[in-house]
Design a protein around this motif. Structure first.
Motif, mmCIF file in Angstrom:
data_model
loop_
_atom_site.group_PDB
_atom_site.id
_atom_site.type_symbol
_atom_site.label_atom_id
_atom_site.label_comp_id
_atom_site.label_asym_id
_atom_site.label_seq_id
_atom_site.Cartn_x
_atom_site.Cartn_y
_atom_site.Cartn_z
ATOM 1 N N ARG A 1 0.834 -1.197 0.000
ATOM 2 C CA ARG A 1 0.000 0.000 0.000
ATOM 3 C C ARG A 1 0.876 1.256 0.000
ATOM 4 N NH1 ARG A 1 -4.556 2.685 -1.489
ATOM 5 N NH2 ARG A 1 -5.238 4.181 0.120
ATOM 6 N N GLU B 1 2.138 1.895 -3.453
ATOM 7 C CA GLU B 1 1.098 2.449 -4.332
ATOM 8 C C GLU B 1 0.905 3.941 -4.074
ATOM 9 O OE1 GLU B 1 -3.731 1.947 -5.138
ATOM 10 O OE2 GLU B 1 -2.590 0.329 -4.172
ATOM 11 N N GLU C 1 -4.397 7.561 7.781
ATOM 12 C CA GLU C 1 -3.531 6.656 7.025
ATOM 13 C C GLU C 1 -2.194 7.317 6.711
ATOM 14 O OE1 GLU C 1 -3.421 3.875 2.978
ATOM 15 O OE2 GLU C 1 -5.233 5.035 3.459
#
Length: 503
Positions: A201, A204, A488
């Motif tokens: 993640r 990305e 996040e």
């Protein structure tokens, strides 16, 4: 007595400064002199030009021939001035005709009159296009020049072909535009990385926003595997950015591949690299790895093992996105807007904190190892994640991972979304543009304020956190940034806190 003026562009740097060639013929004893700070290879052009003219069946003028390379204070090197000098001599002696003022001549001459490629032609072709001038070059340089100035560039194989073109007897056709799609060589697939959902993640998000990424973990956990799969996630560069990157490669002597010139570069030098090779230098100053990675990715494995002065030299280009190299007789600025991906072990032996490995390092050794990366350098990373060791059972039970193609589609959409709204990717946003591009919902604003206070973020760290949250929202196709995206982004900086980053 006659005076002919032709022009050549010397690709001494990305800006490709113009050099004007003046030829003056005068009666007297035969002499052929070059003035204007010519270096040794340029002074040798006297013999190459004389032989090329005679062996082409033309007459070299009798008398004093003076060639001035202006401006006088710019050192001239290489063989690229040969063609301009030869055309000037022939025009001054009445053997070459046509309008020379609108032309640029670049090329090295063989003794028999053949034209040899000189390389580093792209900056000159770009400058000629911007000035609205036509370019005459050797055939070997045509493919590179065609990337930026196809309609205004002609290529010749011999000096006589140039004269026939100038006289209108046998006009040379313009070089054609490059055809075919940009081909990316098949690279490793992200599906090969099983498990490691968090690092995948992070990769990305880093790809979508162009963020600097630090990967840390024991040996063999997949740090290098992840980094090597980042280029496959990046879309082709816009034409203007691709031209910038190609110009740097052209000047460096590496050349430009017309089939892949818009594919972002991926540079992975060994950790023993010298500061000059990393940042740039030499005599004359040449681009370093940070500039060769312009608009692409620079991967530095074994990050703490790099020489200390090389590590510290990274700080300026990471912030300024350019490198200025100053020498006693020259000062050159090269672009260096690269994405840094670094990988490191947690300690010299690599097993500190690894429950499945036995660390042999003392606390002092671990501290010294981590101190090689200073706080100001850590502060220039947007994302830092741990790549943990997975057991055989975890690897076997891990579900099939997404392939590079699937992730690359999301990355391309996120980048396109940000370019449409801000004109640049998230990592390049700053100042008022950054704040205008990051509308925060009330809860997200409160989360960001709490994170800034708890972590102790510096203003630069605060902006980097905001850019990462912007990228996450773009991946989700959202304009406003809510609290989930900020949370996040905070989680993706956790590795910096554990390493004593200053935020």
């Amino acid at each position: 007595m006659a005076l002919a003026v032709t022009r050549a562009r010397a690709a001494l740097g990305v800006a490709a400064p113009e050099v004007q060639v003046e030829v003056h013929l005068a009666p007297g004893l035969p002499a052929f002199s070059l003035v204007g700070l010519p270096q040794a290879e340029v002074r040798e052009a006297r013999d190459r030009v004389r032989s090329a003219i005679i062996n082409s069946g033309l007459e070299f003028p009798v008398g004093r021939v003076t060639v001035n390379l202006a401006p006088a204070d710019l050192p001239k090197g290489g063989g690229r001035f040969d063609l301009a000098i030869a055309v000037g001599v022939l025009a001054a002696s009445g053997q070459a005709h046509g309008e020379l003022e609108s032309l640029e001549f670049i090329g090295e001459l063989a003794l028999g009159g053949q034209l040899r490629e000189v390389g580093a032609i792209l900056p000159a072709a770009r400058a000629a296009r911007e000035a609205g001038r036509r370019l005459i070059i050797p055939g070997g340089d045509a493919a590179e020049a065609a990337l930026v100035h196809p309609g205004g560039t002609v290529a010749a194989q011999r000096l006589l072909a140039v004269l026939d073109h100038l006289d209108g007897r046998e006009p040379l056709p313009p070089v054609g535009s490059p055809t075919g799609a940009q081909e990316r060589s098949p690279g490793p697939d992200l599906a090969d990385v099983r498990g490691q959902a968090g690092p995948r993640r992070a990769l990305e998000v880093a790809a979508a926003g162009g963020h600097n990424l630090l990967l840390s973990g024991p040996p063999g956990t997949g740090k290098s595997m992840l980094a090597e799969r980042l280029p496959g996630l990046l879309p082709p560069l816009p034409e203007d950015e691709a031209l910038e990157a190609a110009a740097v490669r052209s000047v460096s002597g590496e050349g430009v591949d017309p089939a892949s010139w818009r594919i972002p570069a991926f540079r992975a030098p060994h950790h023993s690299i010298s500061p000059a090779a990393l940042i740039g230098g030499g005599q004359p100053p040449r681009p370093g790895e940070v500039s060769l990675a312009h608009r692409g990715v620079l991967f530095l494995d074994e990050f703490p093992e790099l020489p200390r002065n090389a590590l510290e030299a990274l700080r300026e280009p990471l912030q300024a996105r350019r490198v200025s190299i100053a020498r006693s007789n020259a000062r050159v600025t090269y672009p260096a807007a690269f994405q840094l991906v670094a990988a490191m072990n947690p300690c010299p032996c690599g097993y500190h904190g690894d429950p499945r490995g036995e660390c042999r390092c003392t606390p002092d050794q671990v501290a010294r190892y981590r101190d090689r990366i200073t706080g100001p350098l850590l502060d220039r990373f947007d994302i830092a994640v741990e790549v943990p060791r997975l057991s055989a059972r975890e690897l076997t039970a891990a579900p099939a991972a997404e392939a590079t193609e699937q992730v690359a589609e999301r990355v391309a959409r996120a980048r396109e979304r940000r370019r449409e709204r801000s004109g640049r990717i998230a990592a390049e946003l700053s100042g008022e543009v950054l704040h205008a591009a990051c509308p925060l919902e009330p809860e997200a604003e409160a989360t960001l304020e709490r994170a800034t206070e708890v972590i102790g973020l510096s203003p630069r760290g605060h902006h980097r956190l905001l850019r990462v949250a912007r990228t996450i929202a773009d991946l989700e196709g959202m304009d406003a940034i809510d609290a989930r995206y900020v949370a996040e982004a905070v989680g993706l900086r956790r590795g910096l806190e554990q390493r004593g980053g200053v935020g």
